[in-house]
Design a protein around this motif. Sequence first.
Motif, mmCIF file in Angstrom:
data_model
loop_
_atom_site.group_PDB
_atom_site.id
_atom_site.type_symbol
_atom_site.label_atom_id
_atom_site.label_comp_id
_atom_site.label_asym_id
_atom_site.label_seq_id
_atom_site.Cartn_x
_atom_site.Cartn_y
_atom_site.Cartn_z
ATOM 1 N N ARG A 113 1.013 -1.277 0.097
ATOM 2 C CA ARG A 113 0.117 -0.047 -0.115
ATOM 3 C C ARG A 113 0.895 1.211 -0.005
ATOM 4 N NH1 ARG A 113 -4.893 -1.237 -1.868
ATOM 5 N NH2 ARG A 113 -5.666 -3.223 -0.862
ATOM 6 N N ASN A 115 2.511 4.272 -1.520
ATOM 7 C CA ASN A 115 1.852 5.195 -2.439
ATOM 8 C C ASN A 115 2.872 6.182 -2.977
ATOM 9 O OD1 ASN A 115 -0.925 4.122 -2.847
ATOM 10 N ND2 ASN A 115 -1.250 5.166 -0.525
ATOM 11 N N HIS A 151 0.310 -2.500 6.402
ATOM 12 C CA HIS A 151 -0.136 -2.099 5.033
ATOM 13 C C HIS A 151 -1.455 -1.766 4.837
ATOM 14 C CE1 HIS A 151 3.457 -2.131 2.395
ATOM 15 N NE2 HIS A 151 4.242 -2.521 3.672
ATOM 16 N N GLU A 152 -2.340 -2.762 5.238
ATOM 17 C CA GLU A 152 -3.654 -2.867 4.838
ATOM 18 C C GLU A 152 -4.418 -1.539 5.723
ATOM 19 O OE1 GLU A 152 -6.693 -3.692 2.357
ATOM 20 O OE2 GLU A 152 -4.708 -4.139 2.139
ATOM 21 N N LYS A 156 -2.721 2.152 3.623
ATOM 22 C CA LYS A 156 -3.835 2.206 2.594
ATOM 23 C C LYS A 156 -4.458 3.827 2.503
ATOM 24 C CE LYS A 156 -7.922 -0.216 0.843
ATOM 25 N NZ LYS A 156 -9.034 -1.287 1.013
ATOM 26 N N ASN A 157 -4.370 4.083 1.360
ATOM 27 C CA ASN A 157 -4.921 5.520 0.935
ATOM 28 C C ASN A 157 -4.316 6.582 1.881
ATOM 29 O OD1 ASN A 157 -6.809 4.129 -0.840
ATOM 30 N ND2 ASN A 157 -8.260 3.919 0.961
#
Length: 232
Positions: A113, A115, A151-152, A156-157
């Motif tokens: 995740r 980014n 990560h999740e 994430k985002n």
Amino acid sequence: MKRNIITIDENKCIGCGLCASACHQGAIGLVDGKAKLLREDYCDGLGRCLPVCPTQAISFEEREVETVVIKSDMENKQPDTLACGCPGTHSKTLEREYTSEKSQTKTPIAQTRLNQWPVQIKLVPPNAPYFNSASLLIAADCAAYAYGDFHEDYMKNRITIIGCPKLDDGDYAEKLTAILQQNDIKSVTVARMEVPCCSGIEHATKTALQNCGKMIPWQVATISTDGKIIGN
């Protein structure tokens, strides 16, 4: 073994509290209007408190300290050792339970995740385009290793930047302030470990939020050394 530990001259101390604020370990506090070394084993010997003392009431002295043996709360009761005295270096063996049976279906590979790059606080440019309108995660670099779904559940985002206040030189507050000032940050999440030295990353974030001149929602998640969320 011998190591450097601070000593405070009460006759020189004026009780300003600057040393307590500078100590990322929580080793120093004010007692009856004077600075006190509350926990000798929390003092990491890095001396962040020395330059902020206006009366030079703090100095180092070399002391003989014993290796502390701490009983683990694991089922096997294996002892853990704290060789240097700082809780942030407390070594611990983490027991995991794994099934020995092979799954009939192939386990899917976990999806990253992350980014953006770089992720180190010292390396990211404050005006990087990925910061604009971002939800920002400021994480201790140990957190992703301790918490399995990091990560999740956290990255994430979010735009992720990491650091270690114990090992990195300097303070993150100036860089974090620049990031918050120069970008439209939607929210800030701090993910830190439970060890006292990790409070430095939380303290730097608070300072940056106060100095940036903006009202930005933020929260702190604290992760234990055995990978559990103990504060959110």
